[in-house]
Design a protein around this motif. Structure first.
Motif, PDB file in Angstrom:
ATOM      1  N   LEU A 197      17.312  26.116   9.281  1.00  0.00           N
ATOM      2  CA  LEU A 197      17.988  24.824   9.163  1.00  0.00           C
ATOM      3  C   LEU A 197      18.878  24.557  10.373  1.00  0.00           C
ATOM      4  O   LEU A 197      19.002  23.416  10.820  1.00  0.00           O
ATOM      5  N   ALA A 198      19.497  25.616  10.918  1.00  0.00           N
ATOM      6  CA  ALA A 198      20.373  25.476  12.082  1.00  0.00           C
ATOM      7  C   ALA A 198      19.609  25.087  13.340  1.00  0.00           C
ATOM      8  O   ALA A 198      20.212  24.677  14.332  1.00  0.00           O
ATOM      9  N   LYS A 199      18.286  25.218  13.286  1.00  0.00           N
ATOM     10  CA  LYS A 199      17.457  24.776  14.404  1.00  0.00           C
ATOM     11  C   LYS A 199      16.945  23.358  14.192  1.00  0.00           C
ATOM     12  O   LYS A 199      16.260  22.804  15.053  1.00  0.00           O
ATOM     13  N   GLN A 200      17.278  22.801  13.022  1.00  0.00           N
ATOM     14  CA  GLN A 200      16.805  21.461  12.679  1.00  0.00           C
ATOM     15  C   GLN A 200      17.942  20.454  12.538  1.00  0.00           C
ATOM     16  O   GLN A 200      17.784  19.283  12.871  1.00  0.00           O
ATOM     17  N   ILE A 201      19.094  20.929  12.039  1.00  0.00           N
ATOM     18  CA  ILE A 201      20.248  20.057  11.815  1.00  0.00           C
ATOM     19  C   ILE A 201      21.483  20.655  12.477  1.00  0.00           C
ATOM     20  O   ILE A 201      21.777  21.835  12.298  1.00  0.00           O
ATOM     21  N   SER A 202      22.202  19.842  13.233  1.00  0.00           N
ATOM     22  CA  SER A 202      23.509  20.248  13.766  1.00  0.00           C
ATOM     23  C   SER A 202      24.554  19.263  13.269  1.00  0.00           C
ATOM     24  O   SER A 202      24.260  18.082  13.080  1.00  0.00           O
ATOM     25  N   ILE A 203      25.757  19.755  13.039  1.00  0.00           N
ATOM     26  CA  ILE A 203      26.819  18.884  12.531  1.00  0.00           C
ATOM     27  C   ILE A 203      28.114  19.152  13.283  1.00  0.00           C
ATOM     28  O   ILE A 203      28.438  20.293  13.624  1.00  0.00           O
ATOM     29  N   LEU A 204      28.834  18.074  13.543  1.00  0.00           N
ATOM     30  CA  LEU A 204      30.154  18.152  14.151  1.00  0.00           C
ATOM     31  C   LEU A 204      31.143  17.483  13.208  1.00  0.00           C
ATOM     32  O   LEU A 204      31.055  16.284  12.953  1.00  0.00           O
ATOM     33  N   LYS A 205      32.052  18.283  12.658  1.00  0.00           N
ATOM     34  CA  LYS A 205      33.030  17.768  11.711  1.00  0.00           C
ATOM     35  C   LYS A 205      34.210  17.130  12.440  1.00  0.00           C
ATOM     36  O   LYS A 205      34.363  17.250  13.654  1.00  0.00           O
ATOM     37  N   GLN A 206      35.090  16.467  11.677  1.00  0.00           N
ATOM     38  CA  GLN A 206      36.246  15.783  12.261  1.00  0.00           C
ATOM     39  C   GLN A 206      37.167  16.747  12.985  1.00  0.00           C
ATOM     40  O   GLN A 206      37.572  16.522  14.109  1.00  0.00           O
ATOM     41  N   SER A 207      37.546  17.825  12.301  1.00  0.00           N
ATOM     42  CA  SER A 207      38.500  18.774  12.869  1.00  0.00           C
ATOM     43  C   SER A 207      37.761  19.997  13.381  1.00  0.00           C
ATOM     44  O   SER A 207      36.991  20.622  12.651  1.00  0.00           O
ATOM     45  N   ASN A 208      37.958  20.296  14.656  1.00  0.00           N
ATOM     46  CA  ASN A 208      37.315  21.455  15.271  1.00  0.00           C
ATOM     47  C   ASN A 208      38.397  22.324  15.902  1.00  0.00           C
ATOM     48  O   ASN A 208      38.694  22.219  17.085  1.00  0.00           O
ATOM     49  N   ASN A 209      39.005  23.139  15.079  1.00  0.00           N
ATOM     50  CA  ASN A 209      40.115  23.972  15.542  1.00  0.00           C
ATOM     51  C   ASN A 209      39.614  25.370  15.894  1.00  0.00           C
ATOM     52  O   ASN A 209      39.232  26.144  15.018  1.00  0.00           O
ATOM     53  N   ILE A 210      39.570  25.665  17.177  1.00  0.00           N
ATOM     54  CA  ILE A 210      39.139  26.980  17.651  1.00  0.00           C
ATOM     55  C   ILE A 210      40.372  27.719  18.153  1.00  0.00           C
ATOM     56  O   ILE A 210      41.098  27.227  19.025  1.00  0.00           O
ATOM     57  N   SER A 211      40.597  28.879  17.602  1.00  0.00           N
ATOM     58  CA  SER A 211      41.839  29.603  17.911  1.00  0.00           C
ATOM     59  C   SER A 211      41.773  30.351  19.240  1.00  0.00           C
ATOM     60  O   SER A 211      42.800  30.632  19.840  1.00  0.00           O
ATOM     61  N   ILE A 212      40.556  30.687  19.718  1.00  0.00           N
ATOM     62  CA  ILE A 212      40.452  31.407  20.980  1.00  0.00           C
ATOM     63  C   ILE A 212      40.353  30.416  22.135  1.00  0.00           C
ATOM     64  O   ILE A 212      39.889  29.282  21.961  1.00  0.00           O
ATOM     65  N   ARG A 213      40.785  30.847  23.316  1.00  0.00           N
ATOM     66  CA  ARG A 213      40.785  29.965  24.485  1.00  0.00           C
ATOM     67  C   ARG A 213      39.404  29.999  25.138  1.00  0.00           C
ATOM     68  O   ARG A 213      38.929  31.054  25.563  1.00  0.00           O
ATOM     69  N   LEU A 214      38.772  28.837  25.201  1.00  0.00           N
ATOM     70  CA  LEU A 214      37.415  28.747  25.722  1.00  0.00           C
ATOM     71  C   LEU A 214      37.316  27.704  26.820  1.00  0.00           C
ATOM     72  O   LEU A 214      38.031  26.698  26.809  1.00  0.00           O
ATOM     73  N   THR A 215      36.402  27.944  27.750  1.00  0.00           N
ATOM     74  CA  THR A 215      36.046  26.910  28.713  1.00  0.00           C
ATOM     75  C   THR A 215      34.983  26.016  28.079  1.00  0.00           C
ATOM     76  O   THR A 215      34.387  26.340  27.046  1.00  0.00           O
ATOM     77  N   ILE A 216      34.744  24.885  28.727  1.00  0.00           N
ATOM     78  CA  ILE A 216      33.699  23.982  28.251  1.00  0.00           C
ATOM     79  C   ILE A 216      32.359  24.710  28.186  1.00  0.00           C
ATOM     80  O   ILE A 216      31.634  24.631  27.192  1.00  0.00           O
TER      81      ILE A 216
END
Length: 252
Positions: free
Chosen positions: A73-92
């Motif tokens: 399913l993860a290869k068929q549907i992707s979702i982006l929710k309203q709040s995307n809180n990532i605690s680790i520091r990431l580059t784009i």
């Protein structure tokens, strides 16, 4: 195509979504509109299987959603929710690489990085790909998250209020990108959106909800009309046309 058939979701004795049936066309932008509490985000979450339906069934390409393996399913549907809180520091670039997890399980190949680079280029983020997320403006950050979704390379892209907290300029940029995804890459985009002017300008199909039920679903021309919008929002909304586009003005 996604088919939602008699789907309901309740918390306690309250129905958040009640007996909803709707077919979402493939290769188009479909917008869920309606007032707060209409059930838009809940319906989107059930289509992505983030939450389960209490009643009814959801079909994707004719197959029941609850019978799909999570990895498939993860290869068929992707979702982006309203709040995307990532605690680790990431580059784009690091963030966008997360979109390849369903394929790589964290061990990215040359092909995975190819998808990452293409997504970054598509969202015009190449010149800042090594910037950290906490260094970005709201518009840049939202483009980075959408690049992650593009890198996942799914046929269906689900976005919950992608214009939230964005100014008009960045909102237009995001909606133009979503339009390109359908036209150039054949993606099916389903979004929850509050701004009915953006919905009327960029959507192919609109599902109008109120109190957990579908008021009406149809093409943009069918939904963006004063009688339908008055029924959905309980207020007078006048429709004006300018350069072949419909714009809504609200009157209490």
């Amino acid at each position: 195509m996604v088919d939602v058939i008699n789907v309901s979701k309740q918390y306690g004795s309250k129905y958040v979504v009640e007996n909803v049936s709707v077919s979402i066309p493939k290769g188009k932008i479909t917008s869920f509109i309606g007032p707060n509490g209409a059930g838009k985000s809940t319906l989107l979450s059930m289509i992505s299987r983030l939450i389960s339906a209490d009643e009814g069934e959801i079909l994707i390409e004719g197959k029941r959603l609850d019978q799909c393996k999570s990895k498939d399913l993860a290869k068929q549907i992707s979702i982006l929710k309203q709040s995307n809180n990532i605690s680790i520091r990431l580059t784009i670039r690091e963030l966008v690489s997360f979109g390849r997890f369903p394929y790589s399980q964290g061990r990215l190949t040359k092909e995975d990085w190819k998808f990452v680079d293409e997504a970054i280029d598509y969202m015009e983020l190449k010149d800042i790909e090594n910037k950290y997320l906490d260094q970005l403006s709201g518009g840049q950050k939202q483009r980075a998250y959408i690049a992650m979704v593009i890198a996942q390379n799914t046929d269906y892209i689900l976005l919950d209020e992608p214009l939230n907290n964005l100014d008009m300029k960045h909102s237009v940029q995001i909606m133009k990108v979503l339009r390109r995804l359908t036209q150039e890459m054949g993606k099916t985009v389903i979004i929850v959106i509050h701004d009915i002017n953006f919905a009327s300008t960029y959507s192919d199909y609109i599902v109008a909800l109120k109190n957990g039920k579908v008021v009406k679903a149809g093409t943009t021309d069918e939904i963006i009309s004063s009688p339908v919008l008055k029924e959905v929002y309980d207020m007078n909304i006048q429709i004006h046309e300018f350069n072949c586009q419909k714009f809504c003005m609200v009157f209490n």
